[in-house]
Write a protein that holds these residues in place. Sequence first.
Motif, PDB file in Angstrom:
ATOM      1  N   THR A 180      43.157  52.355  74.534  1.00  0.00           N
ATOM      2  CA  THR A 180      42.520  51.577  73.470  1.00  0.00           C
ATOM      3  C   THR A 180      41.873  52.474  72.426  1.00  0.00           C
ATOM      4  O   THR A 180      41.911  52.182  71.224  1.00  0.00           O
ATOM      5  N   VAL A 181      41.284  53.592  72.862  1.00  0.00           N
ATOM      6  CA  VAL A 181      40.634  54.516  71.928  1.00  0.00           C
ATOM      7  C   VAL A 181      41.640  55.038  70.903  1.00  0.00           C
ATOM      8  O   VAL A 181      41.369  55.076  69.693  1.00  0.00           O
ATOM      9  N   PHE A 182      42.799  55.425  71.382  1.00  0.00           N
ATOM     10  CA  PHE A 182      43.858  55.933  70.519  1.00  0.00           C
ATOM     11  C   PHE A 182      44.359  54.835  69.582  1.00  0.00           C
ATOM     12  O   PHE A 182      44.488  55.044  68.358  1.00  0.00           O
ATOM     13  N   ASP A 183      44.624  53.657  70.141  1.00  0.00           N
ATOM     14  CA  ASP A 183      45.118  52.536  69.337  1.00  0.00           C
ATOM     15  C   ASP A 183      44.134  52.193  68.222  1.00  0.00           C
ATOM     16  O   ASP A 183      44.521  51.975  67.070  1.00  0.00           O
ATOM     17  N   ASN A 184      42.851  52.124  68.557  1.00  0.00           N
ATOM     18  CA  ASN A 184      41.838  51.742  67.579  1.00  0.00           C
ATOM     19  C   ASN A 184      41.664  52.791  66.483  1.00  0.00           C
ATOM     20  O   ASN A 184      41.388  52.452  65.330  1.00  0.00           O
TER      21      ASN A 184
END
Length: 325
Positions: free
Chosen positions: A92-96
């Motif tokens: 999620t960190v990467f996606d966001n």
Amino acid sequence: MTFTDEYKGDNAMEAHVNTKLHVIHTNDRKQMAITLAQYERHLSLQRHKIVGIDLEYDNDPEATQKPALCQLSIGKNHPVLLFQMSDSERCTVFDNFLADPRYTFAGFSINGDKTRLERVKLEVANFVDIQKEWRVPEATKPLDSLGDVSGVLIDDYYNNMKKKITDDKRQRWAILPLSRRHIKYAAKDAYAAMALVADTCVYAEGLQLTNTEWRGMLGCLMIHNRGFCAPFLHRLTTADLQESWKLPSTIKFHAPSSGKLTLETEHKNGYGDMEADYHIDSEDCINITTGWKDFVSQNGFEAGEVAMVFFYKEEDSIKFTIFTI
């Protein structure tokens, strides 16, 4: 199995002469999150929040191909992150981070990247395509790769960058471990994309460019041999067009405290070339004096136009090349 390979210090990757890149290649979501947190802290302090981005793909048929490696860079003083997407779980960190509208992501010929990202349900916010935005007036050959454009605006070292890795090796981005040649190639791509956009964002405080002015500036930058990649941009005032022009102290140019310089321009009145006097005052500001008013008159500069100025030396002479957009 997670891994993190780090290249720094004596083991850093050479981008071009005098520029070494600290590179982190990882599939570890924790290490990736730590690096992105560093990026976010730095970008929060920047007016122009620019991230260089590039993707390498797996070796599936083109119709089903997906990203294998994502390369991110925010400048030579920060690590280039090579995140091995083909060997990592969704994060999620990467996606966001990719979807954050505060950042401008600069890539080259991005349609293919967008398609591959869609296949893994990812989207990049504010994705700028350098190939679409930048053109070379009357170019003798098309600049059809990031290496070609980087060779013009950053350093000759980037010319023929795509030839530094063979077609066979280019198909191996999902096969680990990646070779040092792969790592160097991937890091340079991300750094070059960032530098091409970031190095042209030298604005006077408060200067806003229209879309027409922005595209005009990029067109001027793509002309060969026009000095530094980071010009001084300034919207001319009536006072600037009088007897002298005082540049701000933020312009640091190593030169004698006074002397003569050559003013050169290509403007609506055609090519102009004239000699003028200058001195550097007690506030470290460059003042162009005798000759400036005649130069303005000859070239028809007007208040409200944006001047883009390159500074460079030729042997013992100083030259300012000025475009107005």
